[in-house]
Design a protein around this motif. Structure first.
Motif, PDB file in Angstrom:
ATOM      1  N   ALA A 190       0.831  -1.207   0.000  1.00 43.45           N
ATOM      2  CA  ALA A 190       0.000   0.000   0.000  1.00 43.45           C
ATOM      3  C   ALA A 190       0.864   1.256   0.000  1.00 43.45           C
ATOM      4  CB  ALA A 190      -0.932  -0.016   1.209  1.00 43.45           C
ATOM      5  N   ALA A 191       1.929   1.249   0.796  1.00 47.70           N
ATOM      6  CA  ALA A 191       2.809   2.423   0.851  1.00 47.70           C
ATOM      7  C   ALA A 191       3.521   2.637  -0.480  1.00 47.70           C
ATOM      8  CB  ALA A 191       3.821   2.247   1.982  1.00 47.70           C
ATOM      9  N   GLN A 192       3.989   1.552  -1.097  1.00 47.57           N
ATOM     10  CA  GLN A 192       4.675   1.682  -2.383  1.00 47.57           C
ATOM     11  C   GLN A 192       3.720   2.184  -3.455  1.00 47.57           C
ATOM     12  OE1 GLN A 192       7.819  -0.980  -4.736  1.00 47.57           O
ATOM     13  NE2 GLN A 192       5.809  -1.953  -4.773  1.00 47.57           N
ATOM     14  N   LEU A 193       2.492   1.679  -3.472  1.00 50.93           N
ATOM     15  CA  LEU A 193       1.533   2.106  -4.486  1.00 50.93           C
ATOM     16  C   LEU A 193       1.202   3.584  -4.334  1.00 50.93           C
ATOM     17  CD1 LEU A 193      -0.216   1.259  -6.867  1.00 50.93           C
ATOM     18  CD2 LEU A 193      -2.020   0.653  -5.239  1.00 50.93           C
ATOM     19  N   ALA A 194       1.042   4.048  -3.106  1.00 54.62           N
ATOM     20  CA  ALA A 194       0.783   5.477  -2.882  1.00 54.62           C
ATOM     21  C   ALA A 194       1.968   6.310  -3.340  1.00 54.62           C
ATOM     22  CB  ALA A 194       0.496   5.717  -1.397  1.00 54.62           C
ATOM     23  N   TRP A 195       3.177   5.845  -3.053  1.00 61.87           N
ATOM     24  CA  TRP A 195       4.394   6.542  -3.492  1.00 61.87           C
ATOM     25  C   TRP A 195       4.462   6.583  -5.015  1.00 61.87           C
ATOM     26  CZ3 TRP A 195       8.526   4.827  -6.440  1.00 61.87           C
ATOM     27  CH2 TRP A 195       9.662   5.640  -6.449  1.00 61.87           C
ATOM     28  N   LEU A 196       4.173   5.433  -5.668  1.00 64.11           N
ATOM     29  CA  LEU A 196       4.229   5.371  -7.128  1.00 64.11           C
ATOM     30  C   LEU A 196       3.242   6.346  -7.753  1.00 64.11           C
ATOM     31  CD1 LEU A 196       5.159   4.077  -9.782  1.00 64.11           C
ATOM     32  CD2 LEU A 196       3.455   2.280  -9.406  1.00 64.11           C
ATOM     33  N   LYS A 197       2.034   6.385  -7.252  1.00 64.28           N
ATOM     34  CA  LYS A 197       1.032   7.312  -7.799  1.00 64.28           C
ATOM     35  C   LYS A 197       1.499   8.752  -7.647  1.00 64.28           C
ATOM     36  CE  LYS A 197      -2.995   4.333  -7.049  1.00 64.28           C
ATOM     37  NZ  LYS A 197      -4.269   4.151  -6.278  1.00 64.28           N
ATOM     38  N   ALA A 198       2.081   9.069  -6.494  1.00 62.37           N
ATOM     39  CA  ALA A 198       2.554  10.433  -6.262  1.00 62.37           C
ATOM     40  C   ALA A 198       3.712  10.789  -7.185  1.00 62.37           C
ATOM     41  CB  ALA A 198       2.964  10.594  -4.797  1.00 62.37           C
ATOM     42  N   GLU A 199       4.651   9.854  -7.373  1.00 62.36           N
ATOM     43  CA  GLU A 199       5.801  10.121  -8.242  1.00 62.36           C
ATOM     44  C   GLU A 199       5.372  10.270  -9.694  1.00 62.36           C
ATOM     45  OE1 GLU A 199       8.974  10.756  -7.668  1.00 62.36           O
ATOM     46  OE2 GLU A 199       8.657  10.687  -5.502  1.00 62.36           O
ATOM     47  N   LEU A 200       4.446   9.442 -10.143  1.00 64.03           N
ATOM     48  CA  LEU A 200       3.972   9.534 -11.527  1.00 64.03           C
ATOM     49  C   LEU A 200       3.247  10.851 -11.781  1.00 64.03           C
ATOM     50  CD1 LEU A 200       2.691   5.882 -12.094  1.00 64.03           C
ATOM     51  CD2 LEU A 200       4.684   6.940 -13.170  1.00 64.03           C
ATOM     52  N   ALA A 201       2.613  11.381 -10.754  1.00 70.54           N
ATOM     53  CA  ALA A 201       1.857  12.624 -10.903  1.00 70.54           C
ATOM     54  C   ALA A 201       2.746  13.862 -10.819  1.00 70.54           C
ATOM     55  CB  ALA A 201       0.772  12.699  -9.831  1.00 70.54           C
ATOM     56  N   ARG A 202       3.990  13.705 -10.328  1.00 69.26           N
ATOM     57  CA  ARG A 202       4.893  14.844 -10.203  1.00 69.26           C
ATOM     58  C   ARG A 202       5.313  15.364 -11.571  1.00 69.26           C
ATOM     59  NH1 ARG A 202       9.914  13.441  -6.513  1.00 69.26           N
ATOM     60  NH2 ARG A 202      10.574  15.422  -7.446  1.00 69.26           N
TER      61      ARG A 202
END
Length: 331
Positions: A190-202
């Motif tokens: 869950a933490a990695q998926l939230a991080w991935l979504k945030a990084e992709l949106a940057r």
């Protein structure tokens, strides 16, 4: 898997089976002369990728690939910006943690600083989680943290940037942990998926977006497609236009293109352990799949990325280029 994701997966699988030549939108074939030879672009960065390299018995295969990497860069006068260590870094027992002698024999000396004076960006594979006798992720994270080494693994998932590309490194060990065979905990997923979504949106200033991990989403090899990773990551890759997904796990070299998908899917898992058979005809699914020992050369410039699969004789077996707009040229 949700109903919507399952339908998308079936549509993509059907498109795969119908694909026999580069006739899908945004993709084309061309002669090798259309793209400069390795090293011809002065501002390019050169990265070499190997997966499934840390053999625990005979080191002959690993040594053959490592020596081929050195010869290839020397003969073409390439200066490597990075090595990409695509997981399954150490099979078998790993006694001694950060002091294990395998760090010296299978990493520091196998890929010497004299040839590769650059960061070695690592990620974790399923064999890295095997308890032999203890799980190895903590040892690999600690070796990076101690400093004085090219081994780069600041966390189980992380980002790094080069002038022409942003790289997101993920931990793809999503299988449910079993006795002696670990993986990510649910809270880590869950933490990695939230991080991935945030990084992709940057916002990013680099022309290319590349994701690295150990396990394939799609593969013509023995492990096949991962419905779990497809459900978790594929919609994000499509939404954010990820240019390249590079991984290992299957012990072969592959390049797959899905119809109308922005992401090129590449497997480079032939870095040192025994090879495994190709299960699906590459003429029907993707562009290239071969059971062969070797490595992958990724060349990056602002105008294009070029990826080459290379065998232990230094021969380029398959190559393609891709523009920031997504046009793929098979060389």
């Amino acid at each position: 898997m949700t109903t919507t994701t399952r339908r998308r997966f079936l549509r993509q699988t059907f498109a795969f089976s119908a694909l026999s030549s580069a006739t899908w939108p945004g993709h084309s074939s061309a002669a090798a002369a259309a793209v400069p030879a390795p090293g011809a672009i002065a501002e390019a960065q050169h990265l070499l990728a190997i997966g499934d390299w840390g053999a625990d018995r005979s080191l002959d295969r690993q040594r053959a690939v490592a020596q081929a990497m050195q010869s290839y860069t020397r003969d073409k006068a390439l200066r490597t910006s990075a090595l990409l260590m695509l997981g399954d870094n150490f099979y078998g027992p790993f006694e001694g943690g950060v002091s294990c002698p395998r760090w010296r024999t299978q990493f520091e000396e196998m890929y010497p600083r004299s040839a590769f004076d650059c960061p070695c960006y690592a990620m974790l594979g399923n064999h890295d989680y095997h308890e032999e006798p203890a799980s190895k992720p903590d040892d690999q994270l600690a070796y990076a943290a101690k400093g004085g080494t090219r081994w780069t693994l600041p966390a189980k998932w992380y980002r790094f940037d080069l002038p022409s590309a942003t790289f997101l490194v993920l931990d793809s060990n999503y299988r449910k942990p079993q006795k002696g065979k670990g993986g990510l905990k649910e809270e880590e997923k869950a933490a990695q998926l939230a991080w991935l979504k945030a990084e992709l949106a940057r916002p990013r200033t680099t022309p290319f977006l590349i994701v690295l991990a150990h396990h394939p989403l799609y593969s013509n090899g023995v492990h096949g497609d991962s419905s779990t990773l497809i459900e978790a990551w594929e919609p994000l890759f499509r939404q954010h236009g990820v240019h390249l997904y590079l991984c290992g796990h299957d012990h072969d070299l592959q390049h797959l293109e899905l119809d109308s998908h922005p992401t090129s899917f590449v497997v480079s898992g032939a870095g040192g352990t025994g090879l495994t058979d190709i299960q699906k005809d590459p003429k029907k699914r993707g562009r290239f799949s071969q059971k062969v020992q070797g490595f992958t050369h990724l060349e990056l410039s602002p105008q294009r990325l070029t990826l080459r699969h290379v065998d232990t004789d230094g021969q380029v077996l398959h190559a393609f280029s891709k523009t920031p707009e997504g046009k793929v040229v098979i060389l």
